[in-house]
Design an enzyme around this catalytic site. Structure first.
Site, PDB file in Angstrom:
ATOM      1  N   SER A  49      25.253 -15.313 -21.373  1.00  0.00           N
ATOM      2  CA  SER A  49      24.579 -14.146 -21.938  1.00  0.00           C
ATOM      3  C   SER A  49      24.810 -14.055 -23.442  1.00  0.00           C
ATOM      4  CB  SER A  49      25.022 -12.863 -21.239  1.00  0.00           C
ATOM      5  OG  SER A  49      26.415 -12.727 -21.235  1.00  0.00           O
ATOM      6  N   GLU A  50      26.006 -14.452 -23.917  1.00  0.00           N
ATOM      7  CA  GLU A  50      26.237 -14.558 -25.359  1.00  0.00           C
ATOM      8  C   GLU A  50      27.223 -15.669 -25.699  1.00  0.00           C
ATOM      9  OE1 GLU A  50      24.582 -10.383 -25.474  1.00  0.00           O
ATOM     10  OE2 GLU A  50      26.269 -11.185 -24.337  1.00  0.00           O
ATOM     11  N   THR A  51      27.063 -16.164 -26.926  1.00  0.00           N
ATOM     12  CA  THR A  51      28.013 -17.095 -27.532  1.00  0.00           C
ATOM     13  C   THR A  51      28.395 -16.539 -28.901  1.00  0.00           C
ATOM     14  OG1 THR A  51      27.094 -19.012 -26.367  1.00  0.00           O
ATOM     15  CG2 THR A  51      28.365 -19.456 -28.367  1.00  0.00           C
ATOM     16  N   PHE A 217      19.940  -7.349 -18.471  1.00  0.00           N
ATOM     17  CA  PHE A 217      19.880  -7.860 -19.842  1.00  0.00           C
ATOM     18  C   PHE A 217      18.656  -8.765 -20.024  1.00  0.00           C
ATOM     19  CE2 PHE A 217      22.238 -10.718 -23.126  1.00  0.00           C
ATOM     20  CZ  PHE A 217      21.728  -9.987 -24.186  1.00  0.00           C
TER      21      PHE A 217
END
Length: 289
Positions: A49-51, A217
Site C-alpha cells: 500500500s505504501e513504500t 484504499f
C-alpha cells in the site's frame, strides 16, 4: 549517507511482531538519485500500500526527508511506513529520537527497544483537524460501501479527519457490519479522489478505549490497507474533537478480517493537540518467485 543505510528495497511488517501480520511496507533508506517517477515505479513493482523513501535532511544525522508512494500515486503521509522505516533505521544506527520531514510537515518518531529486543516506534502527528462531510457525500459513500444509515453508530457521527492525510470516519453499529466489507471500488475511488481522501476509516467501538478498524484504499490501487497509522492519528483527533477526549490510550485492532492482525496504539495527551501512534515492526523475509 551512512554506509549502513543503503538503496536496497527493504520489506517490513508494521504494527505487528509477526512478519505475516500487520501492514507490509517498503522502505528505501537511501533514495538519493531516485526521482519521483523512479520512486513510483519501485512502489508499483513492490505492490504494497505504501513504500517510504528516505534521504538525509539538514537537521542532523537522525533527521530524514521522507516521501511515500502507493502503487498509483504519492501520498503526503503514511503512518505504517513511518513506523516501518523508523524501525529499519534504528536497527542500523540505534534506537532513539528521529525526525521525519514529510510533505505533511515534520513528524518526530521515538524508537524504543524492549527487553526482548523488539523495536517499537511512536510517531507524533502534524497538527490535526476535523471537519464535516456533506449529506450528499455521505450518501454517496454509503452507497459505494452498500451500507445504510441505520447501520451506523449514532454516537460516532461521520466526519472528515486529518492528521497528515484526510480520512472519512464512518462508525459501524456492529462488528458484523464492519466484517462484511464489500464495496464498489471505482465508485468509492471517484468519491475519494474528489474529496482528497486517502482512506475511509471504518470503525467499530468494542469498548471505551478499544476499537476495530478497516481502511478501504482504492485511490492507492489497493482494496484495503491492513493497518493504517495515518488514519489512526486522524481518528484520535476525531475523538478529541467530538467527544472532548483530552487524555487517553486507545487500542485499535486492524487486519483481523484480512488474516493480517495488527495492533495500533493511539495516545492523546492533555495540552497537546497532536496525536501519537505507535507499534512494533519486523522485517519480512526475501521475496520468492
Amino acid at each position: 549517507m551512512n554506509d549502513s543505510l543503503s538503496s536496497e528495497v527493504l520489506r517490513y511488517a508494521a504494527f505487528t511482531a509477526d512478519p505475516d501480520g500487520g501492514n507490509p511496507a517498503g522502505v528505501v533508506l537511501d533514495a538519493t538519485g531516485l526521482d519521483a517517477a523512479d520512486q513510483l515505479a519501485v512502489a508499483a513493482d513492490l505492490g504494497y500500500s505504501e513504500t517510504a523513501f528516505l534521504t538525509r535532511a539538514p537537521a542532523g544525522d537522525r533527521a530524514f526527508a521522507v516521501r511515500y508512494f502507493s502503487p498509483k500515486a504519492e501520498v503526503p503521509f503514511c503512518g505504517h511506513a513511518t513506523v516501518a522505516a523508523a524501525v529499519a533505521v534504528a536497527e542500523r544506527i540505534g534506537a532513539g529520537e528521529l525526525l521525519f520531514e514529510t510533505k505533511a510537515g515534520p513528524v518526530p518518531v521515538l524508537v524504543e527497544r524492549a527487553p526482548d529486543g523488539t523495536l517499537s516506534a511512536t510517531l507524533t502527528s502534524v497538527e490535526p483537524h476535523v471537519g464535516p462531510v456533506t449529506a450528499a457525500d455521505l450518501t454517496e459513500a454509503l452507497a459505494a460501501l452498500d451500507w445504510t444509515e441505520d447501520e451506523l453508530d449514532p454516537t460516532l457521527p461521520p466526519r472528515i479527519a486529518y492528521a497528515g492525510a484526510r480520512h472519512l470516519v464512518l462508525a459501524a453499529a456492529t462488528r458484523a457490519r464492519l466484517a462484511a466489507l464489500s464495496y464498489d471500488f471505482e465508485r468509492l475511488a471517484a468519491l475519494m479522489t474528489r474529496l482528497d481522501l486517502i482512506t475511509l476509516q471504518l470503525v467499530y467501538r468494542e469498548s471505551e478505549h478499544v476499537f476495530h478498524v478497516r481502511d478501504p484504499f482504492p485511490v492507492g490501487g489497493v482494496v484495503e490497507d491492513p493497518a493504517t497509522g495515518a488514519a489512526a492519528a486522524a481518528f484520535g483527533a476525531y475523538l478529541r474533537e467530538l467527544h472532548g477526549v483530552r487524555e487517553a490510550e486507545l487500542t485499535l485492532h486492524q487486519g483481523e478480517d484480512l488474516g493480517r492482525p495488527g495492533v495500533l496504539r493511539v495516545e492523546l495527551r492533555p495540552g497537546d493537540s497532536r496525536v501519537r501512534v505507535g507499534g512494533t515492526a519486523v522485517p519480512i523475509g526475501p521475496r520468492t518467485a
